[in-house]
Write a protein that holds these residues in place. Structure first.
Motif, PDB file in Angstrom:
ATOM      1  N   ASP A 163     -24.064  -1.045  51.388  1.00 27.01           N
ATOM      2  CA  ASP A 163     -23.895  -1.078  52.841  1.00 27.01           C
ATOM      3  C   ASP A 163     -22.974  -2.220  53.198  1.00 27.01           C
ATOM      4  O   ASP A 163     -22.524  -2.962  52.320  1.00 27.01           O
ATOM      5  N   ALA A 164     -22.660  -2.367  54.451  1.00 27.42           N
ATOM      6  CA  ALA A 164     -21.720  -3.409  54.868  1.00 27.42           C
ATOM      7  C   ALA A 164     -22.261  -4.805  54.575  1.00 27.42           C
ATOM      8  O   ALA A 164     -21.507  -5.702  54.221  1.00 27.42           O
ATOM      9  N   THR A 165     -23.574  -4.999  54.666  1.00 28.49           N
ATOM     10  CA  THR A 165     -24.120  -6.324  54.376  1.00 28.49           C
ATOM     11  C   THR A 165     -23.994  -6.641  52.892  1.00 28.49           C
ATOM     12  O   THR A 165     -23.812  -7.795  52.521  1.00 28.49           O
ATOM     13  N   GLY A 166     -24.073  -5.641  52.061  1.00 26.03           N
ATOM     14  CA  GLY A 166     -23.867  -5.847  50.632  1.00 26.03           C
ATOM     15  C   GLY A 166     -22.440  -6.278  50.358  1.00 26.03           C
ATOM     16  O   GLY A 166     -22.180  -7.156  49.529  1.00 26.03           O
TER      17      GLY A 166
ATOM     18  N   SER B  28     -18.788   2.305  57.837  1.00 25.74           N
ATOM     19  CA  SER B  28     -19.667   3.394  58.246  1.00 25.74           C
ATOM     20  C   SER B  28     -21.055   3.217  57.649  1.00 25.74           C
ATOM     21  O   SER B  28     -21.220   2.619  56.581  1.00 25.74           O
ATOM     22  N   GLU B  29     -22.048   3.745  58.320  1.00 22.35           N
ATOM     23  CA  GLU B  29     -23.413   3.740  57.786  1.00 22.35           C
ATOM     24  C   GLU B  29     -23.468   4.528  56.475  1.00 22.35           C
ATOM     25  O   GLU B  29     -24.323   4.280  55.628  1.00 22.35           O
ATOM     26  N   SER B  30     -22.561   5.480  56.301  1.00 23.58           N
ATOM     27  CA  SER B  30     -22.547   6.298  55.085  1.00 23.58           C
ATOM     28  C   SER B  30     -21.522   5.788  54.063  1.00 23.58           C
ATOM     29  O   SER B  30     -21.162   6.499  53.129  1.00 23.58           O
ATOM     30  N   TYR B  31     -21.085   4.536  54.227  1.00 24.91           N
ATOM     31  CA  TYR B  31     -20.138   3.911  53.299  1.00 24.91           C
ATOM     32  C   TYR B  31     -20.708   3.927  51.884  1.00 24.91           C
ATOM     33  O   TYR B  31     -21.863   3.580  51.672  1.00 24.91           O
TER      34      TYR B  31
END
Length: 57
Positions: free
Chosen positions: A47-50, A34-37
């Motif tokens: 974030d997902a890229t992290g 999620s964008e709010s992960y």
């Protein structure tokens, strides 16, 4: 005994982690987060890229 919803969630988790760690398809794996992960590890970007970047190391 697991419910149908729990089984569905487990299958989704396995697919997400398989996509990220085994297939290393970071673009596709990003759709599972999620964008709010909220990332709880301070050395990983929130974030997902992290998350995927920490797997590449």
């Amino acid at each position: 005994m697991t419910t149908a919803l729990e089984e569905k969630n487990i299958a989704l988790d396995i697919e997400a982690l398989d996509t990220l760690f085994n297939k290393k398809d970071y673009e596709k794996a990003a759709q599972f987060w999620s964008e709010s992960y909220v990332q709880l590890r301070q050395h990983v970007r929130p974030d997902a890229t992290g998350c995927s970047a920490s797997c590449v190391r």
